[in-house]
Design an enzyme around this catalytic site. Structure first.
Site, PDB file in Angstrom:
ATOM      1  CE  LYS A 234      95.354  89.096 -56.592  1.00 26.66           C
ATOM      2  NZ  LYS A 234      95.921  90.472 -57.155  1.00 26.66           N
TER       3      LYS A 234
ATOM      4  NE  ARG B 268     101.277  95.518 -54.498  1.00 31.35           N
ATOM      5  CZ  ARG B 268     100.349  96.345 -54.780  1.00 31.35           C
ATOM      6  NH1 ARG B 268     100.460  97.655 -54.734  1.00 31.35           N
ATOM      7  NH2 ARG B 268      99.182  95.671 -54.889  1.00 31.35           N
TER       8      ARG B 268
HETATM    9  P1  AP5 Z   1      91.556  95.201 -57.036  1.00 35.55           P
HETATM   10  O1  AP5 Z   1      90.292  94.683 -57.201  1.00 35.55           O
HETATM   11  O2  AP5 Z   1      92.003  95.942 -55.880  1.00 35.55           O
HETATM   12  O3  AP5 Z   1      92.705  94.284 -57.466  1.00 35.55           O
HETATM   13  P2  AP5 Z   1      93.821  93.448 -56.772  1.00 35.55           P
HETATM   14  O4  AP5 Z   1      94.055  92.373 -57.983  1.00 35.55           O
HETATM   15  O5  AP5 Z   1      92.692  92.880 -55.410  1.00 35.55           O
HETATM   16  O6  AP5 Z   1      95.066  94.023 -56.657  1.00 35.55           O
HETATM   17  P3  AP5 Z   1      95.732  94.098 -55.151  1.00 35.55           P
HETATM   18  O7  AP5 Z   1      96.777  95.451 -55.449  1.00 35.55           O
HETATM   19  O8  AP5 Z   1      94.907  94.206 -54.118  1.00 35.55           O
HETATM   20  O9  AP5 Z   1      96.540  92.829 -55.328  1.00 35.55           O
HETATM   21  P4  AP5 Z   1      97.813  92.515 -54.599  1.00 35.55           P
HETATM   22  O10 AP5 Z   1      97.989  91.189 -55.126  1.00 35.55           O
HETATM   23  O11 AP5 Z   1      98.984  93.396 -54.750  1.00 35.55           O
HETATM   24  O12 AP5 Z   1      97.697  92.721 -53.248  1.00 35.55           O
HETATM   25  P5  AP5 Z   1      97.052  92.206 -51.783  1.00 35.55           P
HETATM   26  O13 AP5 Z   1      96.322  92.974 -50.724  1.00 35.55           O
HETATM   27  O14 AP5 Z   1      96.517  90.708 -52.107  1.00 35.55           O
HETATM   28  O15 AP5 Z   1      91.657  96.520 -58.088  1.00 35.55           O
HETATM   29  C1  AP5 Z   1      92.624  97.395 -58.445  1.00 35.55           C
HETATM   30  C2  AP5 Z   1      91.982  98.805 -58.899  1.00 35.55           C
HETATM   31  O16 AP5 Z   1      91.500  98.622 -60.043  1.00 35.55           O
HETATM   32  C3  AP5 Z   1      90.888  99.307 -57.910  1.00 35.55           C
HETATM   33  O17 AP5 Z   1      90.894 100.708 -57.717  1.00 35.55           O
HETATM   34  C4  AP5 Z   1      89.606  98.958 -58.732  1.00 35.55           C
HETATM   35  O18 AP5 Z   1      88.608  99.876 -58.332  1.00 35.55           O
HETATM   36  C5  AP5 Z   1      90.067  99.260 -60.255  1.00 35.55           C
HETATM   37  N1  AP5 Z   1      89.598  98.022 -61.099  1.00 35.55           N
HETATM   38  C6  AP5 Z   1      89.136  96.639 -60.629  1.00 35.55           C
HETATM   39  N2  AP5 Z   1      88.603  96.087 -61.897  1.00 35.55           N
HETATM   40  C7  AP5 Z   1      88.646  96.999 -62.787  1.00 35.55           C
HETATM   41  C8  AP5 Z   1      88.083  96.808 -63.908  1.00 35.55           C
HETATM   42  N3  AP5 Z   1      87.620  95.751 -64.379  1.00 35.55           N
HETATM   43  N4  AP5 Z   1      88.407  98.032 -64.805  1.00 35.55           N
HETATM   44  C9  AP5 Z   1      88.673  99.222 -64.471  1.00 35.55           C
HETATM   45  N5  AP5 Z   1      89.091  99.260 -63.139  1.00 35.55           N
HETATM   46  C10 AP5 Z   1      88.995  98.313 -62.182  1.00 35.55           C
HETATM   47  O19 AP5 Z   1      98.587  91.997 -50.891  1.00 35.55           O
HETATM   48  C11 AP5 Z   1      99.144  93.013 -50.396  1.00 35.55           C
HETATM   49  C12 AP5 Z   1     100.588  92.598 -50.047  1.00 35.55           C
HETATM   50  O20 AP5 Z   1     100.341  91.755 -48.850  1.00 35.55           O
HETATM   51  C13 AP5 Z   1     101.356  91.986 -50.885  1.00 35.55           C
HETATM   52  O21 AP5 Z   1     102.322  92.583 -51.644  1.00 35.55           O
HETATM   53  C14 AP5 Z   1     102.346  90.884 -49.783  1.00 35.55           C
HETATM   54  O22 AP5 Z   1     103.368  91.673 -49.314  1.00 35.55           O
HETATM   55  C15 AP5 Z   1     101.271  90.680 -48.951  1.00 35.55           C
HETATM   56  N6  AP5 Z   1     100.690  89.469 -49.046  1.00 35.55           N
HETATM   57  C16 AP5 Z   1      99.479  89.227 -49.231  1.00 35.55           C
HETATM   58  N7  AP5 Z   1      98.946  87.863 -49.437  1.00 35.55           N
HETATM   59  C17 AP5 Z   1     100.293  87.256 -49.498  1.00 35.55           C
HETATM   60  C18 AP5 Z   1     100.690  85.960 -49.685  1.00 35.55           C
HETATM   61  N8  AP5 Z   1      99.971  84.852 -50.011  1.00 35.55           N
HETATM   62  N9  AP5 Z   1     102.083  85.648 -49.537  1.00 35.55           N
HETATM   63  C19 AP5 Z   1     102.779  86.513 -49.330  1.00 35.55           C
HETATM   64  N10 AP5 Z   1     102.372  87.856 -49.229  1.00 35.55           N
HETATM   65  C20 AP5 Z   1     101.170  88.324 -49.097  1.00 35.55           C
END
Ligand code: AP5
Ligand code: MG
Length: 237
Positions: A22, A182
């Site tokens: 994402k 998660r």
């Molecule tokens: P990346 O692009 O970082 O993936 P992502 O979907 O953004 O994954 P996240 O782990 O950031 O999502 P998340 O939803 O758990 O975390 P968030 O920060 O939102 O890609 C991942 C990896 O894969 C990278 O190394 C990248 O280089 C690689 N990659 C990407 N695309 C690729 C491809 N096509 N091929 C190969 N490799 C690839 O949230 C963190 C925490 O914040 C949550 O757990 C929660 O505690 C809190 N939080 C945030 N928002 C909320 C909410 N709305 N409600 C409640 N709690 C919340």
């Protein structure tokens, strides 16, 4: 990037499990459309780094891989969407994540006079074992929040951020125990949003298990198709 793009596909929600890509795709699309990417994860990590009261509240929850309370997210997002740079649109990365958040978002939008039909929802799908590979290999810049992967997307210089040379680290919640939690939170509380949005907005599934550039090209094609259809339907002002 065309002005018309901004007018037509300007309110975007990225759905998808942790590690789906994402953040990676949202950053590229935001640049392409000339609108801000709003990542709730980044905003919360900023609050933790700054040691604010919100940061102190959410730090222990995030570290364990839990979801932050809905009320807090509502407040953060409604304040963020009122900022000037979000006037012409935005890309939401990581919000909404529960049905309550989605309903709260809908109320916010309606109170601005916007129609939720125009929200463009992109749901990135990736098999579970690939998610685990991506999360365990992800490295992150605590200064600018840029994301890398040890194999798929390594920095130019070993373990240092390409942007300002800061030392890359592994996010605490990318460690095994937190990742398991998660993914469970995603299955239980976020995945139901797929059915929710499929019924009511412009909803598209994307196969995220392909190279980043291929996923992005696909995404742009979906956006272009939507813009062309809207043009034909005379939705351009
Ligand atoms: P990346 O692009 O970082 O993936 P992502 O979907 O953004 O994954 P996240 O782990 O950031 O999502 P998340 O939803 O758990 O975390 P968030 O920060 O939102 O890609 C991942 C990896 O894969 C990278 O190394 C990248 O280089 C690689 N990659 C990407 N695309 C690729 C491809 N096509 N091929 C190969 N490799 C690839 O949230 C963190 C925490 O914040 C949550 O757990 C929660 O505690 C809190 N939080 C945030 N928002 C909320 C909410 N709305 N409600 C409640 N709690 C919340
Ligand atoms: Mg992310």
């Amino acid at each position: 990037m065309a002005g018309a793009s901004r007018a037509l596909v300007a309110r975007v929600i990225f759905l998808g499990p942790p590690g789906a890509g994402k953040g990676t795709q949202a950053a590229r699309l935001a640049e392409h459309q000339g609108i801000p990417r709003i990542s709730t994860g980044d905003m919360l990590r900023d609050a933790i780094a700054a040691g604010t009261p919100v940061g102190k509240q959410v730090g222990p929850i995030m570290e364990k891989g839990g979801l932050v309370p809905d009320d807090l997210l509502d407040k953060i997002i409604s304040e963020r969407l009122r900022m000037k740079d979000a006037e012409n649109g935005y890309i939401l990365d990581g919000f909404p994540r529960t049905l309550r958040q989605a309903e709260g978002f809908e109320r916010m939008e309606t109170s601005h006079g916007d129609v939720t039909d125009d929200v463009f929802v992109l749901s990135i799908e990736v098999p579970r074992d690939e998610l685990l590979r991506r999360l365990s290999g992800r490295r992150w810049c605590p200064t600018c929040q840029a994301t890398y992967h040890v194999y798929n997307n390594p920095p130019k210089s070993d373990a240092l951020c390409d942007n300002e040379g800061a030392k890359l680290i592994q996010r605490e919640d990318d460690k095994e125990v937190a990742v398991t939690r998660r993914l469970a939170e995603y299955d239980e509380r976020t995945a139901p949003l797929i059915g929710y949005y499929r019924g009511r907005s412009r909803f598209h599934r994307i196969d995220g298990y392909r190279p980043t550039d291929v996923v992005f090209a696909d995404l742009l094609e979906i956006v272009a198709r939507r813009e062309a259809a809207a043009s034909r339907a005379g939705e351009l002002a």
